[in-house]
Design an enzyme around this catalytic site. Structure first.
Site, short mmCIF file in Angstrom:
data_model
loop_
_atom_site.label_atom_id
_atom_site.label_comp_id
_atom_site.label_asym_id
_atom_site.label_seq_id
_atom_site.Cartn_x
_atom_site.Cartn_y
_atom_site.Cartn_z
N GLY A 46 0.84 -1.19 0.00
CA GLY A 46 0.00 0.00 0.00
C GLY A 46 0.88 1.24 0.00
O GLY A 46 2.03 1.19 0.46
N GLN A 51 3.00 10.14 1.15
CA GLN A 51 4.30 9.47 1.28
C GLN A 51 5.22 9.77 0.09
O GLN A 51 6.42 9.52 0.17
CB GLN A 51 4.12 7.95 1.39
CG GLN A 51 3.52 7.52 2.72
CD GLN A 51 3.31 6.02 2.73
OE1 GLN A 51 2.31 5.53 2.21
NE2 GLN A 51 4.26 5.30 3.29
N CYS A 94 5.74 0.04 7.29
CA CYS A 94 5.40 1.20 6.46
C CYS A 94 6.63 1.62 5.67
O CYS A 94 7.73 1.67 6.24
CB CYS A 94 4.96 2.33 7.38
SG CYS A 94 4.52 3.83 6.50
N LEU A 95 6.45 1.93 4.38
CA LEU A 95 7.61 2.33 3.57
C LEU A 95 8.22 3.64 4.08
O LEU A 95 9.38 3.92 3.79
CB LEU A 95 7.20 2.48 2.10
CG LEU A 95 6.78 1.19 1.38
CD1 LEU A 95 6.33 1.49 -0.04
CD2 LEU A 95 7.90 0.16 1.38
N HIS A 136 -4.67 1.63 7.18
CA HIS A 136 -3.32 2.19 7.36
C HIS A 136 -3.08 3.33 6.37
O HIS A 136 -2.59 4.40 6.74
CB HIS A 136 -2.30 1.05 7.17
CG HIS A 136 -0.87 1.47 7.18
ND1 HIS A 136 0.05 0.97 8.08
CD2 HIS A 136 -0.17 2.32 6.38
CE1 HIS A 136 1.24 1.52 7.83
NE2 HIS A 136 1.13 2.33 6.79
N GLU A 137 -3.47 3.11 5.10
CA GLU A 137 -3.23 4.14 4.07
C GLU A 137 -4.12 5.36 4.29
O GLU A 137 -3.68 6.50 4.09
CB GLU A 137 -3.43 3.57 2.66
CG GLU A 137 -2.52 2.40 2.29
CD GLU A 137 -1.06 2.63 2.61
OE1 GLU A 137 -0.60 3.78 2.57
OE2 GLU A 137 -0.37 1.65 2.92
N HIS A 140 -2.71 7.76 6.72
CA HIS A 140 -1.69 8.67 6.17
C HIS A 140 -2.32 9.98 5.68
O HIS A 140 -1.70 11.04 5.77
CB HIS A 140 -0.96 8.02 4.99
CG HIS A 140 0.16 7.12 5.39
ND1 HIS A 140 1.28 7.57 6.06
CD2 HIS A 140 0.36 5.79 5.19
CE1 HIS A 140 2.11 6.55 6.26
NE2 HIS A 140 1.58 5.46 5.75
ZN LIG Z 1 2.41 3.58 5.74
#
Ligand SMILES: [Zn+2]
Length: 174
Positions: A46, A51, A94-95, A136-137, A140
């Site tokens: 995701g 991000q 998470c990236l 989660h996304e 953000h």
């Molecule tokens: Zn994330």
């Protein structure tokens, strides 16, 4: 399509709220495509627009389809219409917080409304990994990271590790 740079914590842009998309046009479709390409390149499931430094309400998700085939979801202006009482704990990463993981508890199932890549309104239910990933996304887009769901102690440890890793990466001027 192009690879985008994923920003990592602590970066103030990750703490900001993203703006709704006025219209899903070619620019947004290009952003969705670039985000998917970036996500695949980084082995993520995701990715949200903030991000990659775009403070717009766009997310992409792909937890894989049958037989491991790609099953990309391109989502603009997501809205969670319903959350189950039942909750599940998932070990999240998470990236934007590379190599950091923590157990996060969230509703097990959600009902989601969003605009797809053609600007059509869609509704769907999600459970399991897909539900966790979408929540989660969407976090953000509100400037919320998975570490904001864990204890202050655990969050402090993770954020200090990341700040240290970042300092080590920054080249010292000669
Ligand atoms: Zn994330």
């Amino acid at each position: 399509m192009a690879l985008l740079q994923v920003i990592t914590a602590p970066d103030p842009r990750l703490k900001r709220k993203s703006k709704p998309v006025a219209r899903v046009d070619d620019r947004i479709r290009r952003l969705m495509g670039d985000m998917l390409e970036t996500m695949y390149a980084e082995d993520g499931i995701g990715l949200s627009a903030p991000q990659v430094g775009a403070l717009e309400r766009v997310i992409v998700v792909d937890i894989g389809g049958e037989g491991g085939k790609p099953a990309p979801l391109r989502i603009a202006n997501p809205e969670i219409l319903w959350r189950s009482e039942e909750r599940v704990v998932c070990n999240e990463g998470c990236l934007s917080l590379p190599e950091q993981y923590a157990e996060v508890e969230r509703p097990a199932e959600i009902r989601l409304r969003y605009l797809d890549e053609h600007g059509e309104i869609r509704e769907r239910e999600a459970r399991g990994l897909l539900s966790t990933c979408i929540q989660h996304e969407i976090d953000h887009l509100e400037g919320v990271l998975f570490v904001d769901h864990v204890s202050a102690l655990k969050r402090g440890i993770i954020l200090r590790k990341l700040a240290k890793a970042k300092r080590l990466q920054t080249p010292v001027p000669a």
